[in-house]
Design an enzyme around this catalytic site. Structure first.
Site, PDB file in Angstrom:
ATOM      1  N   GLU A 199      -7.999  -7.856   5.297  1.00 10.62           N
ATOM      2  CA  GLU A 199      -7.091  -8.854   4.719  1.00 10.62           C
ATOM      3  C   GLU A 199      -6.348  -9.613   5.807  1.00 10.62           C
ATOM      4  OE1 GLU A 199      -4.931  -6.292   2.078  1.00 10.62           O
ATOM      5  OE2 GLU A 199      -6.788  -5.830   0.993  1.00 10.62           O
TER       6      GLU A 199
ATOM      7  N   TYR B  11       0.821  -1.205   0.000  1.00  9.19           N
ATOM      8  CA  TYR B  11       0.000   0.000   0.000  1.00  9.19           C
ATOM      9  C   TYR B  11       0.860   1.262   0.000  1.00  9.19           C
ATOM     10  CZ  TYR B  11      -4.251  -2.698   0.705  1.00  9.19           C
ATOM     11  OH  TYR B  11      -5.310  -3.565   0.536  1.00  9.19           O
TER      12      TYR B  11
END
Length: 392
Positions: A140, A98
């Protein structure tokens, strides 16, 4: 939730950012994949990049998330985030990635919005990004922790390759090593990694159409313009090894005894077939209405499996739509043309599951809503980039 400082800035700039988001997404992917071409190896789809669908999906997801924060400041769009999180886990996306996305995305935003951006606007959109990123990372993390192994990707050996319909093939696989197998739920999919002729690995998601605790079964339709399905059909043989992810996907069969409507088109029949098989295995008494649309009877990839399972369920019925009827088309429950719910008696309190091409699902969802099915009882699965979001 958005901070009090960011909320008015996002509200004010959302129209222009939404308008320019397709350009931002294209700029972002161009920057990131030029700097890191290795991301094509086992992660990003070359076909989706070439067609532009991945860029459209990114633009849609960010725009939807930001809009949701503005209109619903105390919550997040859980269904959208869950769908993205499952897809990320099937690709073994990790939190540190990310940071990489953030770097190139905000370089793209700075360039595409150079005429209007200020430090305050950049900070507000940074907050939006990290709110979305941290929500996904949390989801996640839970999905990874719920698996039977800390290895999200594992080798599986092809033990069966059988033609299904006129242009599909069913693959059966068994574990190639002692990695613990995570059980699949009816309706879930796996990512399948295939090495291309040039050595680059490409990944696609396929629904599990059947299987046991120690086998995976998926059916793939040949896409002549694609990259992975031709390689699967042409090159992969019994005895070869493929890399599979743990089962993913949140559109699964919920427990209960309320009626079910399984509506599919083309190769979208695979999740329906998985759900049907699970109902047979559990000797379910649930009322099940199976609706399927095909170009022709011969094209129906899982025709025998689905017909046999419907026959084994006492309270299941099948209706079929064929664009091109043939001489051996059954007389009962078969219609010419495209699927329509307008003359279908949907059971009261039914949950509707959709899978097929995006235009098909949009049409069927609208028809189901018109017939009185509440939105929360309509579920759909999308493979590849989620272009439904791009149209919101």
């Amino acid at each position: 939730m958005l901070s009090p400082q960011s909320l008015p800035l996002i509200t004010a700039t959302l129209p222009i950012v939404g308008e320019r988001m397709p350009g931002i997404a294209e700029n972002f992917y161009g920057r990131m994949l030029t700097a890191h071409p290795e991301l094509f190896d086992g992660l990003f789809s070359r076909s989706n990049q070439k067609s532009g669908t991945q860029q459209q999906a990114l633009a849609g997801s960010i725009a939807v998330f930001a809009t949701y924060l503005v209109t619903n400041p105390d919550t997040t769009p859980e269904a959208m985030l869950s769908r993205i999180a499952h897809k990320h886990v099937s690709l073994d996306i990790r939190p540190e990635q990310y940071d990489l996305v953030y770097r190139y995305l905000f370089e793209a935003i700075a360039e595409e919005l150079s005429d209007v951006i200020t430090a305050e606007i950049a900070a507000a959109w940074t907050e939006v990004y990290w709110l979305m990123a941290h929500a996904l990372i949390k989801l996640e993390k839970g999905l990874y922790a719920g698996a039977a192994s800390d290895k999200p990707l594992a080798p599986w050996v092809v033990t069966g390759k059988v033609a299904a319909g006129t242009d599909a093939i069913t693959f059966t696989l068994e574990p190639a090593d002692d990695t613990p197998v995570t059980p699949s739920l009816p309706g879930q999919y796996v990512s399948v990694t295939v090495r291309m002729p040039d050595g680059i690995r490409q990944v696609r998601q396929y629904s599990l159409s059947a299987g046991t605790a120690t086998t995976r079964v998926f059916t793939t339709k040949l896409d002549a313009d694609g990259e992975v399905s031709p390689a699967l059909h042409r090159d992969v043989q019994v005895g070869d090894t493929l890399i599979l992810s743990n089962p993913c996907g949140d559109i699964t069969l919920a427990d209960g005894d309320t009626p079910l409507v399984l509506a599919s088109a083309g190769i979208g029949c695979t999740p329906s077939a998985s759900i049907l098989r699970s109902l047979v295995d559990s000797a379910s008494k649930r009322e099940v209405l199976v609706l399927h649309a095909e170009s022709s009877l011969e094209s129906w990839a899982l025709r025998d499996q689905m017909r046999e399972d419907v026959a084994l369920l006492e309270t299941a019925e099948l209706e079929l739509w064929l664009e091109t009827p043939s001489l051996d088309t059954p007389n009962d429950g078969t219609h010419d043309g495209f699927m329509s719910l307008r003359n279908v008696a949907i059971p009261e309190n039914a949950s509707v599951y959709l899978c097929g091409p995006l235009p098909f699902m949009r049409s069927l969802r609208a028809q189901a809503l018109e017939s009185g099915v509440p939105a929360e009882r309509i579920h759909y699965e999308i493979f590849g980039p989620d272009l439904w979001l791009a149209s919101v």
